[in-house]
Design an enzyme around this catalytic site. Structure first.
Site, mmCIF file in Angstrom:
data_model
loop_
_atom_site.group_PDB
_atom_site.id
_atom_site.type_symbol
_atom_site.label_atom_id
_atom_site.label_comp_id
_atom_site.label_asym_id
_atom_site.label_seq_id
_atom_site.Cartn_x
_atom_site.Cartn_y
_atom_site.Cartn_z
ATOM 1 N N ASP A 199 -10.866 11.900 3.615
ATOM 2 C CA ASP A 199 -11.524 12.254 2.409
ATOM 3 C C ASP A 199 -10.091 12.173 1.101
ATOM 4 O O ASP A 199 -10.414 12.506 0.059
ATOM 5 C CB ASP A 199 -12.276 13.519 2.313
ATOM 6 C CG ASP A 199 -11.451 14.684 2.448
ATOM 7 O OD1 ASP A 199 -10.249 14.816 2.732
ATOM 8 O OD2 ASP A 199 -12.155 15.749 2.398
ATOM 9 N N HIS B 67 -13.490 7.296 6.710
ATOM 10 C CA HIS B 67 -12.137 7.521 6.234
ATOM 11 C C HIS B 67 -11.772 8.738 5.874
ATOM 12 O O HIS B 67 -12.899 9.699 5.665
ATOM 13 C CB HIS B 67 -12.118 6.472 4.872
ATOM 14 C CG HIS B 67 -10.596 6.260 4.253
ATOM 15 N ND1 HIS B 67 -9.932 7.175 3.775
ATOM 16 C CD2 HIS B 67 -9.819 4.993 4.512
ATOM 17 C CE1 HIS B 67 -8.578 6.712 3.585
ATOM 18 N NE2 HIS B 67 -8.659 5.365 3.781
ATOM 19 N N TYR C 294 -11.398 -4.357 1.369
ATOM 20 C CA TYR C 294 -12.172 -4.405 2.526
ATOM 21 C C TYR C 294 -13.183 -5.592 2.687
ATOM 22 O O TYR C 294 -14.010 -5.835 3.612
ATOM 23 C CB TYR C 294 -13.060 -3.167 2.729
ATOM 24 C CG TYR C 294 -12.282 -2.206 3.481
ATOM 25 C CD1 TYR C 294 -11.237 -1.398 2.667
ATOM 26 C CD2 TYR C 294 -12.685 -1.281 4.710
ATOM 27 C CE1 TYR C 294 -10.632 -0.413 3.393
ATOM 28 C CE2 TYR C 294 -12.251 -0.206 4.911
ATOM 29 C CZ TYR C 294 -11.027 0.320 4.413
ATOM 30 O OH TYR C 294 -10.423 1.276 4.790
ATOM 31 N N THR D 119 -6.983 16.237 8.260
ATOM 32 C CA THR D 119 -6.326 17.205 8.732
ATOM 33 C C THR D 119 -4.801 17.324 7.886
ATOM 34 O O THR D 119 -4.248 16.236 8.330
ATOM 35 C CB THR D 119 -6.174 16.901 10.174
ATOM 36 O OG1 THR D 119 -7.509 16.639 10.621
ATOM 37 C CG2 THR D 119 -5.632 18.322 11.015
ATOM 38 N N TYR E 127 0.843 -1.090 0.029
ATOM 39 C CA TYR E 127 0.037 0.072 -0.144
ATOM 40 C C TYR E 127 0.876 1.210 -0.046
ATOM 41 O O TYR E 127 1.496 1.671 -1.015
ATOM 42 C CB TYR E 127 -1.145 -0.163 1.231
ATOM 43 C CG TYR E 127 -2.068 0.894 1.480
ATOM 44 C CD1 TYR E 127 -2.730 1.507 0.269
ATOM 45 C CD2 TYR E 127 -2.009 1.329 2.833
ATOM 46 C CE1 TYR E 127 -3.535 2.610 0.610
ATOM 47 C CE2 TYR E 127 -2.846 2.751 2.950
ATOM 48 C CZ TYR E 127 -3.794 2.903 1.954
ATOM 49 O OH TYR E 127 -4.565 4.066 2.221
ATOM 50 N N ASP F 197 30.841 -1.826 -18.657
ATOM 51 C CA ASP F 197 30.596 -2.466 -17.478
ATOM 52 C C ASP F 197 31.725 -3.334 -16.936
ATOM 53 O O ASP F 197 31.388 -4.636 -17.061
ATOM 54 C CB ASP F 197 29.299 -3.203 -17.377
ATOM 55 C CG ASP F 197 28.836 -3.776 -16.347
ATOM 56 O OD1 ASP F 197 29.225 -3.670 -15.140
ATOM 57 O OD2 ASP F 197 27.932 -4.773 -16.349
HETATM 58 C C1 SPV Z 1 23.774 -5.739 -13.736
HETATM 59 O O1 SPV Z 1 22.764 -5.076 -13.683
HETATM 60 O O2 SPV Z 1 24.954 -4.965 -13.710
HETATM 61 C C2 SPV Z 1 23.997 -6.805 -13.709
HETATM 62 C C3 SPV Z 1 22.971 -7.907 -14.150
HETATM 63 O O3 SPV Z 1 25.043 -7.563 -12.979
HETATM 64 S S1 SPV Z 1 23.461 -8.328 -15.821
HETATM 65 O O4 SPV Z 1 23.576 -7.215 -16.287
HETATM 66 O O5 SPV Z 1 22.346 -9.335 -16.088
HETATM 67 O O6 SPV Z 1 24.782 -9.052 -15.431
HETATM 68 MG MG MG Z 2 26.420 -5.787 -12.844
#
Ligand code: SPV
Ligand code: MG
Length: 431
Positions: free
Chosen positions: A91, A89, A75, A122, A43, A204
């Site tokens: 509003d 409740h 509910y 409030t 929620y 990366d």
């Molecule tokens: C990332 O998000 O950097 C990960 C997941 O390590 S993956 O890209 O699938 O390796």
């Molecule tokens: Mg990664």
């Protein structure tokens, strides 16, 4: 004597709540519902006190006859059980996703002639301050850090979305949808190495260093309260990893996931298309054990990510590693695959669960994206991470806009698909 029902989902009682009880009391004896933890997290709030404490808190309010547990945000069950003459409740639920709950209550009441009483909400400076204090409390390291472990216990599957900036953090924090009469939202954030690097225009390959990753985490933490799981790549040198564990814990990060690779790490989704070396079981187990020995709180989690399926080393290797890394102290296992078919992931989960019913399993269904969270949970998965979808959705939209402005020598043609100026300048809440 008529009965009046009102449901509370708060950890702190302020003037607004007292006002609701006073109004309710005018119509009859007041029964207060305490929303269960599981309903509460889907929620709008994460509890900072237990359900039992909330029940005691509500019982202490003048004019409350009794407190019952409401175990769903809708509910149906509670109204069937109590058949109240009135539901009271604030509003403030007439618009937005919460309006679905209002519709649900109106339909249930009209079936037997019950009545909905809406009380002006409030929003005094004192109430606003209490709301802000509660939010700040949730953002504090001691609350945020333990929240991932709490979520694993509270919900069948913890849903995690990628964030790599304050803005994407806000999207994960605030996005709420209503579907099939239920509200839903993400539980936690994944600070992906891929997306954090991509946002900086870098590959990366652990090139974006830990100081920069910590800066990203801090930007996200500034504006959110949800727990954070860091993609820790290989964890680096064990001698460095132990210091980073302490830093992450102190900041309030809930978990780091480190992968069993060594040398130059490349993104897993390249699989065997590039050269990647898996760390030996002994070497990686020692890294996990050193990290666990360094950590100071009970909350922080070190999760071991297994790359055997990515590197095509086979299921037996993956399972042997899962057992070894768990024995070395890992608080969870992430199993990864780049196949479109989730079969190998499911086989791993089923076989791992035969011998280990408890250790949390984490999956990242970027490639095997046909499977639902519910199906994964049926195979024992506890945490599902959507690792890169925000970045991948933003990039084509931005590129298209850049191309179109170049094409038309003006911005009019793209304007229709942009966030209105009024919305962008009011997107971030002011203090
Ligand atoms: C990332 O998000 O950097 C990960 C997941 O390590 S993956 O890209 O699938 O390796
Ligand atoms: Mg990664």
């Amino acid at each position: 004597m008529k009965t009046v029902y009102t449901c509370f989902c708060t950890d702190v009682i302020h003037d607004g709540h007292i006002h609701i009880i006073e109004e309710a009391h005018k119509y009859g004896k007041v029964i207060v519902g305490a929303l269960s933890d599981e309903a509460l997290i889907r929620y709008n709030k994460f509890p900072t006190i237990s359900l039992e404490e909330r029940i005691r808190l509500y019982e202490g309010i003048d004019g409350v006859e009794k407190v019952v547990v409401q175990d769903s945000m809708m509910y149906d069950r509670i109204i069937e059980e109590l058949h109240p003459d009135y539901v009271v409740h604030g509003d403030n639920w007439k618009t937005g996703p919460e309006s679905a709950i209002r519709e649900n209550v109106l339909a249930l009441l009209s079936a037997y002639g019950g009545e909905l009483i809406e009380v002006g909400y409030t929003y005094s400076p004192a109430v606003k301050k209490i709301d802000q204090q509660l939010k700040e409390k949730l953002a504090m390291p001691e609350y945020r850090r333990k929240r991932l472990r709490q979520l694993i216990e509270m919900t069948p599957v913890v849903k995690v979305m990628e964030a790599h900036s304050g803005l994407t953090g806000l999207i994960v924090e605030k996005t709420v949808v209503e579907r099939g009469g239920l509200l839903d939202q993400f539980d936690a954030m994944w600070v992906s190495s891929l997306c954090d690097s991509t946002a900086k225009g870098k590959p990366d390959i652990e090139l974006v260093d830990m100081s920069s990753r910590l800066r990203t985490i801090d930007d996200i933490m500034e504006v959110t309260t949800k727990p954070i799981i860091l993609d820790g790549d290989t964890g680096g040198l064990t001698e460095h990893f132990v210091y980073n564990v302490r830093t992450l814990e102190r900041m309030g990060v809930s978990a780091v996931i480190i992968e069993d690779k060594t040398g130059l790490k490349k993104n897993s989704l390249f699989g065997t298309d590039v050269e990647q070396t898996q760390a030996s079981i002994e070497e990686f187990s020692a890294k996990i054990a050193a990290g666990k020995a360094a950590q100071l709180t009970d909350d922080f989690m070190i999760i071991a990510r297994i790359e055997s399926l990515i590197l095509e080393k086979g299921m037996e290797d993956a399972l042997a590693r899962a057992a070894a890394f768990t024995a070395a102290g890992a608080d969870g296992i992430m199993i990864h695959s780049r196949k479109k078919d989730p079969a190998e992931i499911l086989e791993f989960c089923d076989r791992f669960r035969e011998t280990d019913p408890k250790t949390p399993i984490v999956v990242v269904p970027s490639s095997f994206n046909v499977i639902t969270e519910e199906e994964l949970a049926e195979h024992g998965v506890n945490i599902v991470i959507y690792a890169n979808q925000l970045t991948r959705s933003a990039f084509p939209a931005m590129r298209q806009t850049a191309e179109d402005i170049l094409k038309y020598h003006r911005a009019k043609e793209v304007d229709e698909r942009l966030l209105p100026i009024k919305d962008i300048i009011t997107l971030i809440d002011e203090l």
